[in-house]
Write a protein that holds these residues in place. Structure first.
Motif, PDB file in Angstrom:
ATOM      1  N   GLY A  42       0.830  -1.214   0.000  1.00 53.58           N
ATOM      2  CA  GLY A  42       0.000   0.000   0.000  1.00 53.58           C
ATOM      3  C   GLY A  42       0.850   1.244   0.000  1.00 53.58           C
ATOM      4  O   GLY A  42       0.627   2.172  -0.786  1.00 53.58           O
ATOM      5  N   ILE A  43       1.850   1.264   0.871  1.00 52.52           N
ATOM      6  CA  ILE A  43       2.704   2.457   0.983  1.00 52.52           C
ATOM      7  C   ILE A  43       3.473   2.668  -0.322  1.00 52.52           C
ATOM      8  O   ILE A  43       3.567   3.777  -0.831  1.00 52.52           O
ATOM      9  CB  ILE A  43       3.674   2.306   2.178  1.00 52.52           C
ATOM     10  N   GLN A  44       3.983   1.544  -0.889  1.00 52.22           N
ATOM     11  CA  GLN A  44       4.767   1.697  -2.111  1.00 52.22           C
ATOM     12  C   GLN A  44       3.907   2.042  -3.321  1.00 52.22           C
ATOM     13  O   GLN A  44       4.428   2.511  -4.331  1.00 52.22           O
ATOM     14  CB  GLN A  44       5.595   0.437  -2.364  1.00 52.22           C
ATOM     15  N   SER A  45       2.582   1.820  -3.189  1.00 52.85           N
ATOM     16  CA  SER A  45       1.729   2.163  -4.332  1.00 52.85           C
ATOM     17  C   SER A  45       1.377   3.655  -4.340  1.00 52.85           C
ATOM     18  O   SER A  45       0.812   4.155  -5.305  1.00 52.85           O
ATOM     19  CB  SER A  45       0.439   1.347  -4.302  1.00 52.85           C
ATOM     20  N   VAL A  46       1.739   4.365  -3.264  1.00 49.98           N
ATOM     21  CA  VAL A  46       1.433   5.808  -3.239  1.00 49.98           C
ATOM     22  C   VAL A  46       2.368   6.505  -4.230  1.00 49.98           C
ATOM     23  O   VAL A  46       3.579   6.266  -4.230  1.00 49.98           O
ATOM     24  CB  VAL A  46       1.620   6.380  -1.811  1.00 49.98           C
ATOM     25  N   ASP A  47       1.767   7.332  -5.056  1.00 58.76           N
ATOM     26  CA  ASP A  47       2.506   8.001  -6.121  1.00 58.76           C
ATOM     27  C   ASP A  47       3.748   8.731  -5.584  1.00 58.76           C
ATOM     28  O   ASP A  47       3.692   9.362  -4.532  1.00 58.76           O
ATOM     29  CB  ASP A  47       1.544   9.010  -6.777  1.00 58.76           C
ATOM     30  N   ARG A  48       4.848   8.635  -6.345  1.00 61.29           N
ATOM     31  CA  ARG A  48       6.095   9.281  -5.917  1.00 61.29           C
ATOM     32  C   ARG A  48       5.924  10.794  -5.761  1.00 61.29           C
ATOM     33  O   ARG A  48       6.554  11.434  -4.943  1.00 61.29           O
ATOM     34  CB  ARG A  48       7.184   8.985  -6.958  1.00 61.29           C
ATOM     35  N   GLY A  49       5.008  11.340  -6.565  1.00 59.73           N
ATOM     36  CA  GLY A  49       4.750  12.780  -6.496  1.00 59.73           C
ATOM     37  C   GLY A  49       4.289  13.227  -5.119  1.00 59.73           C
ATOM     38  O   GLY A  49       4.505  14.371  -4.723  1.00 59.73           O
ATOM     39  N   GLN A  50       3.642  12.311  -4.378  1.00 61.81           N
ATOM     40  CA  GLN A  50       3.156  12.678  -3.044  1.00 61.81           C
ATOM     41  C   GLN A  50       4.327  12.941  -2.100  1.00 61.81           C
ATOM     42  O   GLN A  50       4.338  13.926  -1.370  1.00 61.81           O
ATOM     43  CB  GLN A  50       2.285  11.554  -2.484  1.00 61.81           C
ATOM     44  N   SER A  51       5.314  12.051  -2.128  1.00 60.26           N
ATOM     45  CA  SER A  51       6.444  12.294  -1.212  1.00 60.26           C
ATOM     46  C   SER A  51       7.279  13.466  -1.704  1.00 60.26           C
ATOM     47  O   SER A  51       7.866  14.196  -0.906  1.00 60.26           O
ATOM     48  CB  SER A  51       7.278  11.031  -0.987  1.00 60.26           C
ATOM     49  N   GLU A  52       7.304  13.684  -3.026  1.00 65.17           N
ATOM     50  CA  GLU A  52       8.014  14.868  -3.537  1.00 65.17           C
ATOM     51  C   GLU A  52       7.333  16.142  -3.066  1.00 65.17           C
ATOM     52  O   GLU A  52       7.995  17.102  -2.671  1.00 65.17           O
ATOM     53  CB  GLU A  52       8.031  14.857  -5.066  1.00 65.17           C
ATOM     54  N   ALA A  53       5.987  16.118  -3.103  1.00 65.09           N
ATOM     55  CA  ALA A  53       5.261  17.306  -2.636  1.00 65.09           C
ATOM     56  C   ALA A  53       5.552  17.545  -1.152  1.00 65.09           C
ATOM     57  O   ALA A  53       5.719  18.682  -0.721  1.00 65.09           O
ATOM     58  CB  ALA A  53       3.762  17.132  -2.867  1.00 65.09           C
ATOM     59  N   CYS A  54       5.620  16.462  -0.384  1.00 67.67           N
ATOM     60  CA  CYS A  54       5.933  16.599   1.050  1.00 67.67           C
ATOM     61  C   CYS A  54       7.303  17.245   1.214  1.00 67.67           C
ATOM     62  O   CYS A  54       7.478  18.164   2.015  1.00 67.67           O
ATOM     63  CB  CYS A  54       5.944  15.230   1.731  1.00 67.67           C
ATOM     64  N   ARG A  55       8.275  16.736   0.448  1.00 65.72           N
ATOM     65  CA  ARG A  55       9.628  17.291   0.586  1.00 65.72           C
ATOM     66  C   ARG A  55       9.638  18.754   0.164  1.00 65.72           C
ATOM     67  O   ARG A  55      10.237  19.595   0.828  1.00 65.72           O
ATOM     68  CB  ARG A  55      10.615  16.483  -0.257  1.00 65.72           C
ATOM     69  N   ALA A  56       8.944  19.055  -0.924  1.00 66.80           N
ATOM     70  CA  ALA A  56       8.929  20.443  -1.399  1.00 66.80           C
ATOM     71  C   ALA A  56       8.263  21.366  -0.378  1.00 66.80           C
ATOM     72  O   ALA A  56       8.530  22.570  -0.353  1.00 66.80           O
ATOM     73  CB  ALA A  56       8.202  20.535  -2.737  1.00 66.80           C
ATOM     74  N   LEU A  57       7.399  20.780   0.472  1.00 66.46           N
ATOM     75  CA  LEU A  57       6.753  21.601   1.511  1.00 66.46           C
ATOM     76  C   LEU A  57       7.564  21.593   2.797  1.00 66.46           C
ATOM     77  O   LEU A  57       7.058  21.890   3.870  1.00 66.46           O
ATOM     78  CB  LEU A  57       5.347  21.063   1.792  1.00 66.46           C
ATOM     79  N   SER A  58       8.812  21.194   2.654  1.00 59.16           N
ATOM     80  CA  SER A  58       9.797  21.230   3.736  1.00 59.16           C
ATOM     81  C   SER A  58       9.546  20.206   4.855  1.00 59.16           C
ATOM     82  O   SER A  58       9.975  20.396   5.978  1.00 59.16           O
ATOM     83  CB  SER A  58       9.999  22.665   4.227  1.00 59.16           C
ATOM     84  N   MET A  59       8.898  19.102   4.490  1.00 56.71           N
ATOM     85  CA  MET A  59       8.786  17.996   5.454  1.00 56.71           C
ATOM     86  C   MET A  59      10.027  17.120   5.296  1.00 56.71           C
ATOM     87  O   MET A  59      10.527  16.953   4.183  1.00 56.71           O
ATOM     88  CB  MET A  59       7.566  17.127   5.145  1.00 56.71           C
TER      89      MET A  59
END
Ligand SMILES: Nc1ncnc2c1ncn2[C@@H]1O[C@H](COP(=O)(O)OP(=O)(O)OP(=O)(O)O)[C@@H](O)[C@H]1O
Length: 503
Positions: free
Chosen positions: A123-140
């Motif tokens: 489930g976790i690996q099926s989450v789009d890579r863009g989601q974690s990129e957005a998190c990083r871009a939002l300084s998480m």
């Protein structure tokens, strides 16, 4: 018709069923439900830990998760139950008393944990890579992104599989009887079997089977129901059409002069080189971007435009060179600190689908900057109003058109109050009628003092809004200057050829 009589006597002895019914309900059903719920809950806890270890960056936890999963998924359930229940029986008695339940539950949970771990990992690996990129871009940081967005999204996706695991545990709970049960501890199977042995017919066992089906069949249908709901997003709700959005934009023209000014920063890129393995993508790029200006980066596909942009907020780590934000070397800052100052908007929006527009915008200010939820809500409402979406604050992304989603993404980036904002082909994924609304919003933003770096194929926008246009080809800046020079008096043959193709 002798066989029919035998069948009836063996399976449909109503008196035998009626005799066992009260015990079946008061003891068997209660204990089965307790065993299944307890072992699934503990299994979920173990599963989450195993899943997080399974996707960890370092090798040891990944190795541990693999070995654990192989063992507990590979062994027959009864072997694990006997090994745990009997192997640790004296320790179990010391810790928990005579009841076999704690060790039985532990054994069932260890088995469930192996399956649930795999379910969560998928489930976790099926989450789009863009989601974690957005998190990083939002300084998480990595952990914040996983905790706030990726893991909850992954878990939501695997809810049906988790209910299936609960069904498995309802059935497997019957195996605990191998550890020996007091009469008050018997579960459905054991109540049925005891009675079947004493009456000499199978009707009580059939009744136990019916009880199992009464639990598992509704659960199976519940799985199908939530599976369907998750796939379709619940009841069908209207998505804003492109034409409706265009009408909204016409009637909600933004009063630019009233919008508050934003702080900008200078960006200095020097000798920047980026490679992916052997493939060198940027070659000693030099670029100066003045505070509060708009720089558009244009060039053919694969020329390194996005890579240059992503190096500025360190979504891509350069091999050499330097990038300074107002004179401060970006490599000496923590990436999260850099990304507070440098926001980003992506081609595919990368909004968080389980959050409303308002929650998308307020999440990082509240969770990362640490402002109060009330203040975060007020900020999010203000940013959404600035992009013309005050009315859509409680809509989830799936109910918004592409253009509206991109405007929420811009509001989300602005909510962190960056000094520089990077736009990576933000209109490329939009239907043609929606492009104008987003570009107009960006043009308005450009007047407010924030520094904008825009990778774009929209030559009209680059000519109209830019202070500086940068033309890249094969990982190098070939030519740069004000739009009048780049578009009206190009010097290099490559830029001339490019403009002839795109204009
Ligand atoms: N993460 C990556 N791993 C390996 N190669 C990559 C990666 N990201 C980009 N590249 C390669 O780097 C080169 C430049 O890609 P980049 O996306 O920066 O180009 P671009 O000019 O933005 O192209 P486009 O307009 O098509 O998006 C391409 O050859 C691409 O395949």
């Amino acid at each position: 018709m002798d066989w029919l009589e035998v069948f009836k006597r063996s399976f449909l002895d109503w008196d035998a069923m009626a005799a066992v019914l009260p015990t079946m309900l008061a003891v068997g059903l209660k204990n089965t439900i307790f065993l299944a719920l307890a072992s699934t809950s503990l299994g979920i806890l173990i599963g989450i830990i195993i899943a997080v270890m399974g996707i960890a960056e370092s090798r040891f936890p990944r190795w541990f998760a693999r070995v654990y999963t192989d063992i507990f998924r590979g062994l027959p359930a009864i072997v694990t139950i006997l090994l745990v229940g009997q192997g640790f029986a004296s320790l179990g008695r010391q810790l928990f008393g005579a009841s076999p339940y704690p060790l039985g539950i532990l054994a069932l949970s260890l088995i469930a944990g192996a399956y649930i771990g795999e379910i969560f990992r998928a489930g976790i690996q099926s989450v789009d890579r863009g989601q974690s990129e957005a998190c990083r871009a939002l300084s998480m940081n990595y952990n914040q992104g996983m905790r706030l967005i990726v893991i909850p999204q992954g878990i939501r996706r695997v809810l049906p599989a988790l209910v299936n695991q609960l069904i498995s545990n309802v059935k497997d709970s019957s195996l605990v009887y191998f550890l020996g049960l007091l009469s008050s501890e018997r579960e459905l199977f054991r109540v049925g079997q005891d009675q079947a042995v004493s009456t000499g017919n199978l009707s009580p066992l059939l009744l136990a089977g019916i009880f199992y089906l009464c639990i598992t069949i509704p659960l199976t249908h519940f799985v199908n129901f939530i599976d369907n709901r998750l796939r379709t997003g619940g009841k069908s709700v209207g998505v804003t059409s492109g034409l409706q959005e265009v009408r909204e934009l016409v009637t909600q023209a933004q009063p630019t002069q009233k919008l508050r000014p934003l702080k900008g920063s200078r960006v200095d890129v020097k000798d920047l080189s980026v490679a992916f393995g052997e493939h060198k993508v940027l070659h000693e790029v030099e670029l100066r971007i003045e505070s509060g200006t708009v720089t558009c980066i244009i060039g053919p596909s694969g020329s390194g435009k996005s890579t240059l942009l992503r190096a500025v907020n360190r979504l891509v780590e350069p091999q050499a060179g330097s990038i300074k934000i107002d004179g401060e070397e970006s490599r000496s800052m923590k990436p999260e600190a850099l990304r507070r100052r440098v926001g980003m908007v992506f081609q595919h929006f990368n909004l968080f689908p389980d959050h409303t527009a308002l929650q998308n915008v307020s999440l990082a200010p509240v969770k990362i900057k640490g402002i109060s939820p009330k203040e975060g809500k007020a900020i999010a409402e203000a940013r959404l109003a600035e992009v013309g979406l005050a009315q859509k604050a409680n809509y989830r992304p799936s109910r918004l058109s592409g253009g509206q989603q991109q405007r929420v993404a811009i509001a989300r980036a602005l909510a962190m109050e960056p000094e520089v904002i990077l736009f990576d082909e933000v209109t490329s994924a939009l239907d043609p009628e929606l492009v104008k609304g987003v570009l107009n919003l960006m043009a308005d933003l450009a007047k407010r003092g924030i520094t904008m770096v825009v990778v774009t194929h929209e030559m009209g926008f680059a000519r109209r809004v830019s202070d500086q246009v940068v033309f890249m080809d094969e990982g190098r800046i070939v030519e740069m200057g004000p739009p009048s020079k780049i578009f009206d008096n190009p010097e290099s043959p490559r830029l001339k050829r490019f403009l002839a193709e795109v204009l």
